[in-house]
Structure formats: C-alpha cells, structure tokens
Motif scaffolding. Sequence first.
Motif, mmCIF file in Angstrom:
data_model
loop_
_atom_site.group_PDB
_atom_site.id
_atom_site.type_symbol
_atom_site.label_atom_id
_atom_site.label_comp_id
_atom_site.label_asym_id
_atom_site.label_seq_id
_atom_site.Cartn_x
_atom_site.Cartn_y
_atom_site.Cartn_z
ATOM 1 N N ILE A 76 47.432 53.354 49.188
ATOM 2 C CA ILE A 76 48.561 52.542 49.635
ATOM 3 C C ILE A 76 48.208 51.062 49.529
ATOM 4 O O ILE A 76 49.034 50.245 49.136
ATOM 5 C CB ILE A 76 48.980 52.924 51.069
ATOM 6 C CG1 ILE A 76 49.583 54.323 51.051
ATOM 7 C CG2 ILE A 76 49.958 51.910 51.645
ATOM 8 C CD1 ILE A 76 49.931 54.870 52.406
ATOM 9 N N GLU A 77 46.987 50.719 49.838
ATOM 10 C CA GLU A 77 46.542 49.330 49.717
ATOM 11 C C GLU A 77 46.574 48.879 48.246
ATOM 12 O O GLU A 77 46.990 47.766 47.941
ATOM 13 C CB GLU A 77 45.133 49.162 50.289
ATOM 14 C CG GLU A 77 44.647 47.734 50.326
ATOM 15 C CD GLU A 77 45.545 46.814 51.154
ATOM 16 O OE1 GLU A 77 45.692 45.643 50.748
ATOM 17 O OE2 GLU A 77 46.096 47.241 52.185
ATOM 18 N N LEU A 78 46.149 49.771 47.337
ATOM 19 C CA LEU A 78 46.197 49.457 45.914
ATOM 20 C C LEU A 78 47.650 49.265 45.459
ATOM 21 O O LEU A 78 47.954 48.357 44.681
ATOM 22 C CB LEU A 78 45.537 50.568 45.087
ATOM 23 C CG LEU A 78 45.594 50.407 43.570
ATOM 24 C CD1 LEU A 78 44.900 49.131 43.127
ATOM 25 C CD2 LEU A 78 44.973 51.619 42.895
ATOM 26 N N ALA A 79 48.531 50.104 45.981
ATOM 27 C CA ALA A 79 49.951 49.972 45.634
ATOM 28 C C ALA A 79 50.495 48.630 46.090
ATOM 29 O O ALA A 79 51.262 47.983 45.366
ATOM 30 C CB ALA A 79 50.748 51.115 46.249
ATOM 31 N N ILE A 162 47.197 39.939 34.361
ATOM 32 C CA ILE A 162 46.071 39.415 35.167
ATOM 33 C C ILE A 162 46.152 39.953 36.590
ATOM 34 O O ILE A 162 45.148 40.366 37.163
ATOM 35 C CB ILE A 162 46.080 37.855 35.144
ATOM 36 C CG1 ILE A 162 45.695 37.358 33.757
ATOM 37 C CG2 ILE A 162 45.138 37.299 36.197
ATOM 38 C CD1 ILE A 162 45.900 35.862 33.558
ATOM 39 N N GLY A 163 47.365 39.970 37.156
ATOM 40 C CA GLY A 163 47.537 40.498 38.519
ATOM 41 C C GLY A 163 47.212 41.982 38.609
ATOM 42 O O GLY A 163 46.573 42.430 39.562
ATOM 43 N N ALA A 164 47.637 42.757 37.628
ATOM 44 C CA ALA A 164 47.343 44.190 37.638
ATOM 45 C C ALA A 164 45.855 44.422 37.451
ATOM 46 O O ALA A 164 45.266 45.290 38.130
ATOM 47 C CB ALA A 164 48.133 44.892 36.535
ATOM 48 N N TRP A 165 45.243 43.663 36.577
ATOM 49 C CA TRP A 165 43.811 43.809 36.360
ATOM 50 C C TRP A 165 43.030 43.464 37.616
ATOM 51 O O TRP A 165 42.092 44.177 38.005
ATOM 52 C CB TRP A 165 43.370 42.909 35.191
ATOM 53 C CG TRP A 165 41.893 42.942 34.937
ATOM 54 C CD1 TRP A 165 41.187 43.947 34.342
ATOM 55 C CD2 TRP A 165 40.957 41.933 35.245
ATOM 56 N NE1 TRP A 165 39.871 43.621 34.274
ATOM 57 C CE2 TRP A 165 39.691 42.381 34.826
ATOM 58 C CE3 TRP A 165 41.041 40.677 35.844
ATOM 59 C CZ2 TRP A 165 38.535 41.619 34.986
ATOM 60 C CZ3 TRP A 165 39.906 39.926 36.014
ATOM 61 C CH2 TRP A 165 38.666 40.396 35.576
ATOM 62 N N ALA A 166 43.414 42.398 38.303
ATOM 63 C CA ALA A 166 42.741 42.001 39.545
ATOM 64 C C ALA A 166 42.929 43.055 40.631
ATOM 65 O O ALA A 166 41.990 43.353 41.387
ATOM 66 C CB ALA A 166 43.266 40.650 40.021
ATOM 67 N N LEU A 168 43.462 46.328 40.194
ATOM 68 C CA LEU A 168 42.701 47.532 39.845
ATOM 69 C C LEU A 168 41.202 47.295 39.897
ATOM 70 O O LEU A 168 40.445 48.219 40.204
ATOM 71 C CB LEU A 168 43.105 48.011 38.452
ATOM 72 C CG LEU A 168 44.537 48.521 38.326
ATOM 73 C CD1 LEU A 168 44.886 48.808 36.871
ATOM 74 C CD2 LEU A 168 44.747 49.754 39.186
ATOM 75 N N LYS A 169 40.770 46.096 39.642
ATOM 76 C CA LYS A 169 39.346 45.754 39.677
ATOM 77 C C LYS A 169 38.827 45.705 41.109
ATOM 78 O O LYS A 169 37.727 46.150 41.402
ATOM 79 C CB LYS A 169 39.127 44.409 38.994
ATOM 80 C CG LYS A 169 37.709 43.950 38.940
ATOM 81 C CD LYS A 169 37.627 42.593 38.266
ATOM 82 C CE LYS A 169 36.326 41.923 38.709
ATOM 83 N NZ LYS A 169 36.325 40.524 38.424
ATOM 84 N N GLY A 170 39.674 45.133 41.998
ATOM 85 C CA GLY A 170 39.248 44.909 43.362
ATOM 86 C C GLY A 170 39.393 46.115 44.178
ATOM 87 O O GLY A 170 38.733 46.688 44.921
#
Length: 170
Positions: A76-79, A162-166, A168-170
């Motif tokens: 949920i946090e990732l979402a 960039i936002g999606a990558w950040a 998914l990375k974090g």
Amino acid sequence: MEYNEGESANVVGWKLNHEAALIQHNRHSATSGILLESVFSFGLEAIRTTAILNGGAVIAVFAFLGALYGKDGSAIELARELLPAAFTFAVGALLAGVASGFAYFAQFLYSGAHDDVKLTWEHPYCDNPPSQDRRLRWGIFWHVLCVCAVLASYGCIILGLIGAWAALKG
C-alpha cells in the motif's frame, strides 16, 4: 496559349502575362498544399506519440496498482508512492489532447490565411491582404501553444518515469 502572326505587341504581352500569372497561381496552390500537409502530418505524429506513451504509462501504472490492491502494508505504501507518477502520466495524456485542439486552431487559421491570398493577373500575381497577416499571426500563436503542450507532455513522460523509478527503487 496560341500566338498568331500579326497580333499586336499588346496582345502578345497580355498573353505572356496571362501565362505567367497562371503558372504563379498554380505554383502557389501546389506548394501551399504540400507544405500544409507535411506540417500537419508531422505535428499529428508528435501528438499521437505522446498520447500513446502517456496513455500506455497510465494504464501500466494503474494495472500495477490494481495488482497491489489488497496486499500488505508495504504494498500500500508503494502504491501511494506511485500515485504521483500515475498522475503525471495522466496530465501528459491530457496535454496531448489539448495539443491536438491547439493544432486544429492553428491549421484552421493557416488554411484561412492561404485562402485569403488574392490571385491577380498583374505582377506579382499573388496579393497578401491584411486579413492574411492577422490569420497567420493567430495561427502562429496556436501553433506555438501546440508545440509547448507537446513538449510539456513529453516532459510529463520523463517526470513520470523518474517518479515511478524512484518509487520502485525506494
């Protein structure tokens, strides 16, 4: 046009001028049509590309978010972290739609400016009235807005990635 022996110099001059005018009128029609068609097709492809990229990205992010629905707290946090990227892609898709509206206005005004040209039988054979200048200026205005909207839409793709990558990375 046929020339007969014994015609006066004025008649021959008129015929030559008439032929030159017809050539210039045909050249004006042909080149304007080709230029307007090429500008329109390139602009349309740019708008289609950005609409497809942003729209596809929105669908992919929402499909991923749907797969996360009902999972544990970290999912949920990732979402939540992916929502800004999805919103950015949606704004990019909206800008692509707005750009197509701007392109329509620009094309309409360019076409009107082309139709405003007065074809004459005296040199230079094509007269540009003030109404043409006004339509061209407004056409350029909408054209510039269209280009800005397309560039902003491409910017949304970059920011969304960039936002999606950040997220998914974090």
